[in-house]
Design a protein around this motif. Structure first.
Motif, PDB file in Angstrom:
ATOM      1  N   LEU A  82       0.816  -1.211   0.000  1.00 17.01           N
ATOM      2  CA  LEU A  82       0.000   0.000   0.000  1.00 17.01           C
ATOM      3  C   LEU A  82       0.853   1.266   0.000  1.00 17.01           C
ATOM      4  O   LEU A  82       0.430   2.301  -0.543  1.00 17.01           O
ATOM      5  CB  LEU A  82      -0.937   0.001   1.211  1.00 17.01           C
ATOM      6  N   ARG A  83       2.055   1.217   0.580  1.00 17.89           N
ATOM      7  CA  ARG A  83       2.908   2.407   0.661  1.00 17.89           C
ATOM      8  C   ARG A  83       3.905   2.502  -0.496  1.00 17.89           C
ATOM      9  O   ARG A  83       4.662   3.467  -0.585  1.00 17.89           O
ATOM     10  CB  ARG A  83       3.671   2.411   1.981  1.00 17.89           C
ATOM     11  N   GLY A 143      -4.212  -3.017  -6.456  1.00 13.10           N
ATOM     12  CA  GLY A 143      -5.182  -2.036  -6.923  1.00 13.10           C
ATOM     13  C   GLY A 143      -5.411  -0.917  -5.930  1.00 13.10           C
ATOM     14  O   GLY A 143      -5.748   0.209  -6.327  1.00 13.10           O
ATOM     15  N   ASP A 144      -5.234  -1.206  -4.644  1.00 13.84           N
ATOM     16  CA  ASP A 144      -5.429  -0.190  -3.602  1.00 13.84           C
ATOM     17  C   ASP A 144      -4.160   0.622  -3.327  1.00 13.84           C
ATOM     18  O   ASP A 144      -4.214   1.610  -2.588  1.00 13.84           O
ATOM     19  CB  ASP A 144      -5.882  -0.854  -2.296  1.00 13.84           C
ATOM     20  N   SER A 145      -3.042   0.209  -3.887  1.00 12.68           N
ATOM     21  CA  SER A 145      -1.772   0.888  -3.617  1.00 12.68           C
ATOM     22  C   SER A 145      -1.776   2.299  -4.171  1.00 12.68           C
ATOM     23  O   SER A 145      -2.425   2.597  -5.177  1.00 12.68           O
ATOM     24  CB  SER A 145      -0.618   0.090  -4.229  1.00 12.68           C
ATOM     25  N   ALA A 202     -10.444 -12.713 -10.171  1.00  8.31           N
ATOM     26  CA  ALA A 202      -9.587 -11.583  -9.814  1.00  8.31           C
ATOM     27  C   ALA A 202      -8.361 -11.536 -10.716  1.00  8.31           C
ATOM     28  O   ALA A 202      -7.832 -12.560 -11.141  1.00  8.31           O
ATOM     29  CB  ALA A 202      -9.154 -11.703  -8.359  1.00  8.31           C
ATOM     30  N   ALA A 203      -7.912 -10.326 -11.001  1.00  5.29           N
ATOM     31  CA  ALA A 203      -6.706 -10.121 -11.813  1.00  5.29           C
ATOM     32  C   ALA A 203      -6.088  -8.789 -11.436  1.00  5.29           C
ATOM     33  O   ALA A 203      -6.769  -7.887 -10.938  1.00  5.29           O
ATOM     34  CB  ALA A 203      -7.039 -10.152 -13.299  1.00  5.29           C
ATOM     35  N   VAL A 204      -4.795  -8.675 -11.675  1.00  4.89           N
ATOM     36  CA  VAL A 204      -4.085  -7.422 -11.419  1.00  4.89           C
ATOM     37  C   VAL A 204      -4.456  -6.414 -12.499  1.00  4.89           C
ATOM     38  O   VAL A 204      -4.466  -6.726 -13.688  1.00  4.89           O
ATOM     39  CB  VAL A 204      -2.565  -7.652 -11.408  1.00  4.89           C
ATOM     40  N   ARG A 205      -4.778  -5.195 -12.063  1.00  4.50           N
ATOM     41  CA  ARG A 205      -4.992  -4.096 -13.009  1.00  4.50           C
ATOM     42  C   ARG A 205      -3.726  -3.255 -13.050  1.00  4.50           C
ATOM     43  O   ARG A 205      -3.372  -2.599 -12.071  1.00  4.50           O
ATOM     44  CB  ARG A 205      -6.190  -3.238 -12.602  1.00  4.50           C
TER      45      ARG A 205
END
Length: 478
Positions: free
Chosen positions: A113-114, A143-145, A168-171
């Motif tokens: 996240l950071r 995705g939330d990073s 689910a997949a990485v965006r």
């Protein structure tokens, strides 16, 4: 022209190349290109935070080696190891020597996240069937990073050969792919997960066969295919396209199809149907007839179906013509499948996903999830060239071979009548002498480009798209 190859083809090419190179050299080439792309996105590498999402395959090794290069330039690099006992050993050792650290998936939240940059090396090009729970959780964290997300070769969770996304997949904001594009990077829904795509040359080109799985035309390719009149041309030598479209309920479909046809390079447009008054009022240069397709005069190609309502008789008459025929919209519903398959002249079918689903007898969602499979099956089943409209327009030939994907479209083209313009445009290219595969591909390219130029980031109507075809044509030629 951009090309894409299947996983099997890419792996075979990699094996041939690796047999001639020192051990690990191919992965180092990939990692070097990946690290450069990441450094350019970061701008300032020293002091930046980088999180690596590392699976057990070679993509994880690529991520580790690239992470080591960034760590040596002063980045704080943390690798989240999904399978510590199966992690690429040499890549991990390189990262640790460069000062990187590792954490388990349970401790991934804070470093991901950071991070200023998240590097997705969870699953490689052989991934199938969606991500496992731990990997899916990391995809959500990415995705939330707050940082930019970079995919190694292609986003984890998308299928390289088909563009399907099963769960689910990485965006990603950027996909850095190696050696050649993979079909999933060019076809929706997977394309939406890839962001921008950068191709890194690792020396694979000479090992790839001449026939790819997928092609994407570019300006130079389209310019070479555009029909251009010479000093001896007249309107008949340039081709005459017939438009059998429109009805009392949908006269606008006829007008828009004629508009597209008039911008498509043929020398003349003959219109047949009940919207003759509306057509001639808007386009006095059109040749109109109410006597039916067989008595309309000589044409080099027909377009049938836009706004046709329930006029099955006209559709049937056109389908039996011995010239190239484009079938769209209501024509797809009304045409006898056996009559289409029996045709000896070229046939170009232009369904959207809903129409394709009806033709295949499957739910629309199945077509949208597996666009490449669907367009190939339609072309095989009907013995026709098929242009599957949508967020990524695909063109498949009945004889197999490479499928073409159109790179120029825009979401603003999802407006009433846009497909009618495309039908007229592609039909005109058929009449001008282009094979069905090229007519569909070039028509989609010009139509997509015209949509972008007409919209310029704002809502657009189909008539605006037709008017912008000339500008798109000049842009391609210049």
């Amino acid at each position: 022209m951009r090309t894409a190859y299947s996983v099997e083809t890419v792996r075979a090419a990699e094996r041939r190349l690796m047999a001639r190179l020192p051990e690990g050299a191919l992965m180092q080439r990939a990692a070097a290109g990946l690290a450069v792309a990441c450094a350019q996105l970061l701008g300032r590498v020293y002091g930046s935070r980088v999180a690596l999402l590392v699976g057990s395959g070679d993509n994880g090794g690529d991520a580790l080696y690239a992470g080591a290069r960034l760590a040596r330039r002063g980045a704080a690099v943390t690798a989240v190891l999904l399978a510590p006992d199966r992690t690429h050993a040499r890549g991990l050792a390189a990262l640790l020597r460069a000062g990187g650290r590792t954490v388990s998936p349970d401790a991934a939240e804070e470093p991901v996240l950071r991070a200023d940059l998240v590097l997705d090396g969870i699953v490689g090009i052989g991934g199938r069937g969606g991500l496992r729970p731990d990997a899916a959780r990391l995809a959500t964290l990415a995705g939330d990073s707050r940082g930019v997300v970079v995919a190694v070769d292609l986003p984890s969770g998308v299928e390289a050969d088909t563009g399907e996304v099963r769960g689910a997949a990485v965006r990603a904001d950027l996909a850095v792919t190696f050696g050649t594009h993979k079909p999933g990077l060019l076809i929706d829904p997977a394309r939406e997960y890839a962001g921008s795509v950068r191709l890194v040359d690792i020396g694979l080109g000479a090992e790839l066969p001449p026939e790819p799985e997928l092609e994407a035309l570019q300006h130079a390719d389209v310019a070479a295919l555009l029909p251009v009149p010479d000093a001896e041309s007249d309107k008949y030598r340039r081709g005459v396209v017939g438009i059998a479209a429109g009805s009392g309920r949908y006269p606008g479909a006829a007008v828009l199809a004629v508009a597209g046809a008039l911008r498509g390079g043929a020398g003349a447009v003959r219109y047949v149907g009940p919207a003759a008054d509306a057509v001639i009022a808007r386009f006095p240069e059109a040749l109109v007839s109410e006597r039916g397709p067989a008595k309309a005069g000589r044409v080099q190609a027909w377009v049938v179906g836009p706004g046709a309502g329930d006029d099955a008789a006209t559709v049937a008459e056109v389908v039996t013509a011995d010239v190239p025929v484009l079938i769209d919209a209501d024509g797809l519903r009304l045409a006898d499948p056996d009559a289409v398959r029996a045709r000896t002249a070229p046939t170009l079918m232009t369904p959207h996903a809903g129409e394709a689903a009806a033709l295949l007898g499957v739910p629309r969602a199945e077509v949208e999830a597996a666009r490449l499979t669907s367009v190939r099956e339609l072309a095989r089943r009907y013995g026709a060239t098929v242009l599957l409209k949508g967020s990524t327009t695909l063109v498949a030939d009945s004889g197999g071979g490479a499928v073409r994907v159109n790179p120029t479209g825009t979401g603003w083209l999802a407006t009433a009548g846009s497909g009618d313009v495309l039908s007229g445009l592609a039909g005109s290219l058929l009449a001008a002498g282009l094979p069905a595969f090229d007519a569909g591909s070039v028509g989609a390219y010009l139509h997509g480009l015209a949509g972008r130029l007409a919209a310029d980031g704002a809502p657009v109507g189909a008539h605006d798209v037709a008017e912008a075809v000339r500008t798109a044509w000049r842009d391609v030629r210049d």
